[in-house]
Scaffold this active site. Structure first.
Site, PDB file in Angstrom:
ATOM      1  N   LYS A  76       0.882  -1.159   0.000  1.00 57.01           N
ATOM      2  CA  LYS A  76       0.000   0.000   0.000  1.00 57.01           C
ATOM      3  C   LYS A  76       0.926   1.217   0.000  1.00 57.01           C
ATOM      4  O   LYS A  76       1.641   1.468   0.973  1.00 57.01           O
ATOM      5  CB  LYS A  76      -0.905   0.016   1.230  1.00 57.01           C
ATOM      6  N   ASN A  94      -9.716   1.689   9.911  1.00 56.03           N
ATOM      7  CA  ASN A  94      -8.799   1.499  11.032  1.00 56.03           C
ATOM      8  C   ASN A  94      -9.249   2.274  12.272  1.00 56.03           C
ATOM      9  O   ASN A  94      -9.755   1.701  13.226  1.00 56.03           O
ATOM     10  CB  ASN A  94      -7.372   1.906  10.619  1.00 56.03           C
ATOM     11  N   THR A  95      -9.118   3.611  12.233  1.00 54.44           N
ATOM     12  CA  THR A  95      -9.366   4.420  13.433  1.00 54.44           C
ATOM     13  C   THR A  95     -10.721   4.143  14.083  1.00 54.44           C
ATOM     14  O   THR A  95     -10.806   3.942  15.295  1.00 54.44           O
ATOM     15  CB  THR A  95      -9.279   5.923  13.086  1.00 54.44           C
ATOM     16  N   ALA A 103      -9.748   5.586   4.462  1.00 51.69           N
ATOM     17  CA  ALA A 103      -9.579   6.771   5.310  1.00 51.69           C
ATOM     18  C   ALA A 103     -10.857   7.581   5.495  1.00 51.69           C
ATOM     19  O   ALA A 103     -11.564   7.880   4.546  1.00 51.69           O
ATOM     20  CB  ALA A 103      -8.480   7.693   4.784  1.00 51.69           C
ATOM     21  N   GLY A 104     -11.103   7.908   6.737  1.00 47.63           N
ATOM     22  CA  GLY A 104     -12.203   8.807   7.076  1.00 47.63           C
ATOM     23  C   GLY A 104     -13.530   8.125   7.350  1.00 47.63           C
ATOM     24  O   GLY A 104     -14.501   8.780   7.712  1.00 47.63           O
TER      25      GLY A 104
END
Lengths: 366, 255
Positions: free
Chosen positions: B95, B204-205, B182-183
C-alpha cells in the site's frame, strides 16, 4: 524571522478571557490563537473537566490508544552558559564529564537492550567539547540500531543541522525556556544562550535543514506560564505555516530541584500543567505532546489518554549514568523513578499500548 | 468475489492495525471484522526481528499482509522502504502512502505517481493511497497500479464520504478495483461507499478507538455486506426532489 507580540499583551490577552470565550473555544472546530488564550486563561480553570474531555477525544482520534516511549542519553554536562535554573550551569561545582564516542555508544546500547528504539541525545552547551563532528560521528554509529535519534544540544547552524540529518539525526529539540525577554535576561547570566533573539530562530533553522521533527517548549516556573504557553502557540502556528513537512512536538517541563538551588517565584501546579496540555492539544490536534520523567508517576499515569502522546521512561540525566548508576553530575533530579518495563506495564494497565517503534531510519538514509 | 491482481478476497473489508490499545484487542477486532487483507505500517514493525509484536501475533496463513509506507515524505523514501520490506520477506504487495504533511497525512499526488511507476516496474503489486482525484486514479491505473485507494475524508477524522462525488467518478471510470480508504467513521459510511459501487473499504481508526473495538469491527463487517448487497441488488437512482407518481411530463404532443 519569528517575532512575538509584546509579552505584556499576551499576559493581558490571557487574563481578559471570559467563561464565554472558553465555551467558544471548546466548541470551535478550528481553534485559533485567541481560543488558545481562552483555554489557558484563569477562566478556563473552571472548565477543566470539559477541556480534558475534548482533549482526550481529539488525542484518541489523532493518535489512537497509544503512547510513544523514548529515553534521553546524556552525553556531556560541560556548559559555557550560566543559567540560574540548570544543574549544568557553568558556575556550578559538579562532577563534569564528557562521554567518548565509545562510551556514548555503549550508553545508547544499554537503552537499546532495554527495548528502546527512540532516543534523544542531550548535552550542555560546550561547542569546543561537543562539536558537530562529535554528534555526526555518534549518529553514524547509532543510526542502524535505532528507529529515530534526536538531539537536544547547543544551537547549530542550518548547514550543520543538514549534515546531522544526513548522518541519521531525525529530530531537534530546542526550548526557548521563557518567551519573556526581561526574565530571559535575568536568568541567563552569560554565554551564548543569553542571546534571546538568536535562540528563538533555532527551531526554524532545524526545520529548514530538513529535520523530520522539531520540538519547542518552555521551562515552567520561570515566568507567567499562561502567557508563556500562549507564546508557544504563536511560535508553533508560525512554524506550521512555514514548514509544512515538519512534525512538531511541544514540551512543558516543570522546574525540578537541581544543583544551584534556584527557587522559582512562579509555582506551576499539576492542575496548571494539565490545563496547558489540554489547551495545546485542542489548539493543535496533531502536535506531539511530551511528558517526561520530570513528573511523578501518579501524574503521568493519570494523564494517559488525556493529551500527551510521548513519555520518556527509566531516564537518567547524568552522562554515563545508565552504565554506572552511581555517577553524579545530573542535570536535575527526576520525579518518576520507574523502570521502562514498569512504565510500559502501567500504560498497558490503563488500556493503552506503549509503542516502542514508530519510525524507521530507512526513510532518511540513502 | 473481489479480485485484486489475480488474488481473490472473500471479505470486502480491509482492516488497519494502528491505534489499538493492545495487540490482543487488535487480533480480536480483526477477527470480528472478517477481514482477510490487513495493512501494517512498516514504520511500526522491526523488519529484522521475526518476533516483532504486530507481525508475529497475526496468523499469516489466515491474513494477507499489505505493508504500507506511511511516513514517507517523497517517492524516494517510499521506494526505499518498499525495497527493504521486500528484501526481508515482506512480499510484493504494497500500500503506497506518500504523505509529506505529517499533520493531515494527505497523500502527495506527484510523488505517489512517481513512486508507483518505479515500483510497478520492479514487480511490486502497488495499491496507492490517493486523494479522491479521478484523473490521478486513471494515471495510476495506466502506470500499472493493481487498485486505487481514494480517501473518503482525511485520515482519522471519521467524517465519512466527504469526497463522494469524486469517488463516484473514480468508480465509474476505473478498470482496477477501487478501495475507499480513510475517514470512514461509522458502518453507515462504509455501507454508503459500497452502495455507490466501491469494491472494498479500509477501516482502522473507527474500529481501533471505539469503546468496544470488537463489536465495532463486527458492525463494520455488516455495513460493508449490506452496502455491497444493495449495490448488487440495484439501487434506485438518487433524486433531490420528490417525483409525482402520476407524472405529467408534458408528452401530450406525441402522436
Amino acid at each position: 524571522m519569528f517575532s512575538l507580540p509584546p509579552f505584556s499583551e499576551l499576559k493581558e490577552l490571557v487574563a481578559s478571557r471570559t467563561a464565554g470565550d472558553v465555551l467558544h473555544a471548546l466548541k470551535s472546530p478550528h481553534p485559533d490563537l485567541s481560543d488558545l488564550a481562552a483555554l489557558l486563561s484563569p477562566a478556563a480553570d473552571g472548565f477543566l473537566e470539559q477541556t480534558a474531555a475534548r482533549s482526550s477525544e481529539i488525542t484518541m482520534y489523532r493518535f489512537g490508544k497509544t503512547i510513544q516511549i523514548y529515553a534521553p542519553v546524556y552525553l556531556s554536562n560541560f556548559c559555557t552558559n550560566q543559567c540560574l535554573y540548570c544543574g549544568f550551569s557553568a558556575g556550578n561545582r559538579i562532577d563534569r564529564r564528557k562521554l567518548s564516542l565509545e562510551e556514548a555508544e555503549s550508553e545508547a546500547m544499554i537503552l537499546h537492550n532495554r527495548g528502546f528504539n527512540h532516543i534523544l541525545l542531550v548535552s550542555g552547551d560546550a561547542p569546543k567539547a561537543m562539536g558537530v563532528d562529535y554528534f555526526e560521528a555518534l549518529a553514524l554509529r547509532l543510526r542502524e540500531r535505532f528507529a529515530s535519534v534526536s538531539i537536544e544540544v547547543q544551537p547549530l547552524e542550518t548547514d550543520e543541522y543538514a549534515r546531522l540529518f544526513a548522518a541519521g539525526i531525525t529530530g531537534v529539540a530546542v526550548y526557548q525556556e521563557t518567551y519573556e525577554q526581561k526574565t530571559y535576561k535575568e536568568i541567563h547570566l552569560s554565554g551564548k544562550k543569553r542571546d534571546y533573539e538568536y535562540r528563538i530562530d533555532i527551531p526554524a533553522r532545524a526545520a529548514e535543514a530538513g529535520m523530520r521533527e522539531v520540538g519547542i517548549g518552555v521551562l515552567l516556573g520561570l515566568s507567567d506560564w499562561r502567557a508563556d504557553a500562549l507564546a508557544l502557540g504563536f511560535h508553533l502556528a508560525w512554524l506550521r505555516k512555514r514548514f509544512w513537512k515538519t512534525a512538531f512536538t511541544v514540551s512543558f517541563p516543570r522546574l525540578r530541584p537541581a544543583e544551584g538551588d534556584f527557587t522559582s517565584s512562579m509555582d506551576v501546579s499539576e492542575r496548571n500543567l494539565a490545563q496547558m496540555l489540554f489547551a495545546m492539544r485542542i489548539f493543535d490536534q496533531d502536535v506531539g505532546l511530551i511528558l517526561s520523567t520530570r513528573e511523578e508517576s501518579r501524574f503521568r499515569d493519570g494523564m494517559i489518554g488525556l493529551g500527551p502522546t510521548r513519555y520518556s521512561a527509566g531516564s537518567c540525566t547524568a552522562p554515563g549514568g545508565y552504565g554506572n548508576p552511581d555517577l553524579t553530575g545530573e542535570q536535575f533530579s527526576i520525579g518518576d523513578h520507574r523502570l521502562m518495563a514498569e512504565v510500559c506495564s502501567d500504560i498497558k494497565n490503563r488500556g493503552f499500548d506503549p509503542v516502542c517503534k514508530d519510525w524507521d531510519m530507512t526513510f532518511q538514509l540513502h | 468475489m473481489l479480485s485484486i491482481a489475480g488474488r481473490k478476497f472473500a471479505s470486502r473489508l480491509f482492516a488497519g492495525t494502528g491505534k489499538f490499545s493492545s495487540s490482543a484487542v487488535m487480533i480480536k477486532a480483526i477477527e470480528a471484522s472478517g477481514a482477510e487483507m490487513v495493512t501494517v505500517a512498516l514504520r511500526r514493525v522491526d523488519l529484522n526481528d521475526p518476533s516483532d509484536d504486530i507481525m508475529s501475533v497475526l496468523d499469516r496463513e489466515k491474513y494477507f499482509f499489505l505493508p504500507n509506507t506511511s511516513g514517507a515524505r517523497d517517492a524516494d523514501e517510499a521506494v526505499r522502504l518498499a525495497r527493504l520490506a521486500r528484501a526481508v520477506g515482506g512480499g510484493d504487495w504494497l500500500k503506497l502512502e506518500v504523505t509529506p504533511d505529517p499533520r493531515t497525512l494527505l497523500p502527495d499526488p506527484v510523488e505517489t505517481l512517481k513512486a508507483a511507476e518505479v515500483l510497478v516496474k520492479e514487480g511490486f503489486t502497488v495499491l496507492p493511497y490517493i486523494n479522491a482525484d479521478p484523473v490521478l486514479a486513471l494515471r495510476l491505473q495506466d502506470a500499472g497500479a493493481a487498485a486505487v485507494m481514494p480517501l473518503g475524508s482525511p485520515i482519522g477524522t471519521n467524517q465519512g464520504l466527504l469526497t463522494i462525488h469524486q469517488l463516484e467518478i473514480i468508480i465509474e471510470q476505473a478498470r482496477v478495483p477501487v478501495v475507499v480508504d480513510a475517514g470512514l467513521g461509522a458502518p453507515s459510511h462504509a455501507a454508503l461507499a459500497m452502495e455507490i459501487g466501491a469494491d472494498a473499504v479500509l477501516v482502522n481508526t473507527a474500529i481501533a478507538v471505539a469503546q468496544d473495538p470488537v463489536k465495532m469491527a463486527a458492525a463494520f463487517a455488516k455495513g460493508v455486506l449490506a452496502g455491497r448487497e444493495a449495490f448488487e441488488a440495484g439501487l434506485g437512482s438518487h433524486r433531490t426532489e420528490a417525483s409525482a407518481s402520476s407524472p405529467e411530463t408534458g408528452l401530450d404532443f406525441l402522436r
